[in-house]
Design a protein around this motif. Structure first.
Motif, PDB file in Angstrom:
ATOM      1  N   ASN A 177       0.832  -1.208   0.000  1.00 20.38           N
ATOM      2  CA  ASN A 177       0.000   0.000   0.000  1.00 20.38           C
ATOM      3  C   ASN A 177       0.865   1.257   0.000  1.00 20.38           C
ATOM      4  N   PRO A 178       1.595   1.514  -1.080  1.00 18.11           N
ATOM      5  CA  PRO A 178       2.501   2.670  -1.105  1.00 18.11           C
ATOM      6  C   PRO A 178       1.790   4.008  -0.940  1.00 18.11           C
ATOM      7  N   GLY A 179       0.494   4.045  -1.220  1.00 18.17           N
ATOM      8  CA  GLY A 179      -0.255   5.283  -1.038  1.00 18.17           C
ATOM      9  C   GLY A 179      -0.524   5.617   0.422  1.00 18.17           C
ATOM     10  N   GLN A 180      -0.248   4.673   1.305  1.00 22.75           N
ATOM     11  CA  GLN A 180      -0.424   4.890   2.745  1.00 22.75           C
ATOM     12  C   GLN A 180       0.874   4.572   3.470  1.00 22.75           C
ATOM     13  N   ALA A 181       1.948   5.084   2.932  1.00 23.56           N
ATOM     14  CA  ALA A 181       3.267   4.701   3.439  1.00 23.56           C
ATOM     15  C   ALA A 181       4.181   5.892   3.643  1.00 23.56           C
ATOM     16  N   ARG A 182       3.634   6.983   4.143  1.00 22.24           N
ATOM     17  CA  ARG A 182       4.437   8.168   4.437  1.00 22.24           C
ATOM     18  C   ARG A 182       4.927   8.103   5.886  1.00 22.24           C
ATOM     19  N   VAL A 183       6.145   8.552   6.105  1.00 22.66           N
ATOM     20  CA  VAL A 183       6.689   8.584   7.460  1.00 22.66           C
ATOM     21  C   VAL A 183       7.151   9.993   7.799  1.00 22.66           C
ATOM     22  N   CYS A 184       6.790  10.456   8.968  1.00 19.24           N
ATOM     23  CA  CYS A 184       7.284  11.726   9.509  1.00 19.24           C
ATOM     24  C   CYS A 184       8.486  11.430  10.396  1.00 19.24           C
ATOM     25  N   ALA A 185       9.566  12.146  10.173  1.00 18.63           N
ATOM     26  CA  ALA A 185      10.791  11.890  10.935  1.00 18.63           C
ATOM     27  C   ALA A 185      11.633  13.147  11.015  1.00 18.63           C
ATOM     28  N   ALA A 186      12.456  13.209  12.045  1.00 12.99           N
ATOM     29  CA  ALA A 186      13.384  14.326  12.213  1.00 12.99           C
ATOM     30  C   ALA A 186      14.658  14.066  11.417  1.00 12.99           C
ATOM     31  N   SER A 187      15.400  15.125  11.134  1.00 14.07           N
ATOM     32  CA  SER A 187      16.553  15.023  10.243  1.00 14.07           C
ATOM     33  C   SER A 187      17.592  14.028  10.740  1.00 14.07           C
ATOM     34  N   GLU A 188      17.817  13.977  12.045  1.00 14.78           N
ATOM     35  CA  GLU A 188      18.851  13.086  12.556  1.00 14.78           C
ATOM     36  C   GLU A 188      18.493  11.631  12.307  1.00 14.78           C
ATOM     37  N   PHE A 189      17.234  11.261  12.558  1.00 13.67           N
ATOM     38  CA  PHE A 189      16.778   9.891  12.333  1.00 13.67           C
ATOM     39  C   PHE A 189      16.867   9.529  10.853  1.00 13.67           C
ATOM     40  N   ILE A 190      16.564  10.486  10.002  1.00 14.50           N
ATOM     41  CA  ILE A 190      16.580  10.253   8.554  1.00 14.50           C
ATOM     42  C   ILE A 190      17.980   9.917   8.058  1.00 14.50           C
TER      43      ILE A 190
END
Length: 318
Positions: A177-190
């Protein structure tokens, strides 16, 4: 970042006695803070000028304030430099004498500071980190019993609707389900090997989009801007925002046990620091840290007030 106040050495002989007496007079008494649970002795750090550091997120700031209040209770003068952005920046500040102490995590020490991978983690991670970092002139005091590790979380209703319990469940769902696969993350974790890149590689998937946000914004944006979000396991905002943490069933995330770090020369100059901090660290459990974090992030209290109230309630300062 401000320049730190020049460090002074401990007074000795009669000078120490005079300084301690003046300190006790100024504080209005000399009964030595604390009860039977390990309260500090006023004057143990009389004459010490130290600079407190921390990373920018709530838990790190609270730990910096707990340490500052405790060392002040023992007579030290503390300059507050808490809230430094980024693990690499605060570590550099410690190495270059801009700060004298801050709390770090064993996983960060192993991967980001010492340059190891998430695949060669020793059984006694704390001891391995402490021993190796000693070669860099950095001391790790005995760790607290809490562990604050990275995790991925989703809204509870989203997890229930899609049968998401583990990170493996999420990897399968994201691939389908790529249409429901967004992740919010901070720059360090990324950008960390023990963060997003390593997680995707370990579980064999990729989020369709990575939305970079300030860490404090992630908790309110999961379920809106993103389906998934980077969180910390001891953060009270997980529960207050009706989120659930996905189980790291492949044990990707390294253990992140909290410990106070300082230069060895500072500890050699002021060995009382380790004695003062030992009974405090022992009481910092997962439940305690989540409660303290919640007082700041959910209730809006000031980190220093939270630190001072907790130390007094535990009989650790006067």
């Amino acid at each position: 970042m401000k320049n730190t106040t020049p460090r002074s050495t401990l007074l000795n002989g009669a000078g120490l006695a005079v300084a301690a007496a003046l300190l006790l007079t100024a504080c209005g008494g000399g009964d030595g803070g604390g009860g039977d649970d390990g309260g500090t002795d006023d004057g143990a750090l009389a004459g010490a000028n130290l600079t407190a550091g921390s990373k920018e997120f709530t838990e790190s700031v609270i730990l910096g304030q707990i340490t500052s209040v405790a060392l002040e209770d023992a007579g030290a003068t503390i300059e507050d430099q808490t809230g430094i952005s980024g693990s690499a920046t605060v570590r550099e500040a410690l190495e270059t004498d801009e700060i004298d102490f801050y709390w770090d995590y064993t996983g960060t020490g192993w991967v980001n500071i010492l340059g190891h991978t998430t695949e060669d983690v020793p059984e006694d991670l704390y001891q391995a980190v402490a021993d190796e970092d000693a070669e860099n002139g950095i001391a790790w005091l005995e760790p607290a019993p809490f562990e604050n590790t990275y995790r991925i979380a989703v809204k509870q209703d989203f997890a229930d609707e899609n049968g998401l319990v583990t990170q493996s469940d999420a990897a399968e769902f994201i691939t389908a389900n790529p249409g429901q696969a967004r992740v919010c993350a901070a720059s360090e974790f990324i950008n960390r090997d023990d963060g997003l890149p390593g997680l995707e590689e370990a579980y064999g998937f990729e989020f369709s989009e990575t939305v970079e946000l300030d860490l404090n914004l992630i908790y309110t944006q999961v379920g809106d801007t993103c389906e998934f979000g980077e969180v910390f396991s001891t953060d009270a905002r997980v529960a207050s925002n009706d989120m659930v943490i996905l189980e790291d069933d492949e044990d990707f995330f390294v253990q992140y046990q909290g410990a106070m770090t300082l230069r060895q020369d500072t500890l050699d100059e002021f060995p009382a620091i380790a004695e003062i901090m030992a009974p405090i660290s022992e009481k910092l459990t997962n439940e305690t840290m989540m409660e303290l974090n919640g007082k700041v992030d959910t209730d809006g209290e000031d980190p220093r007030d939270v630190a001072e109230d907790w130390l007094q309630d535990q009989g650790l300062i006067g």
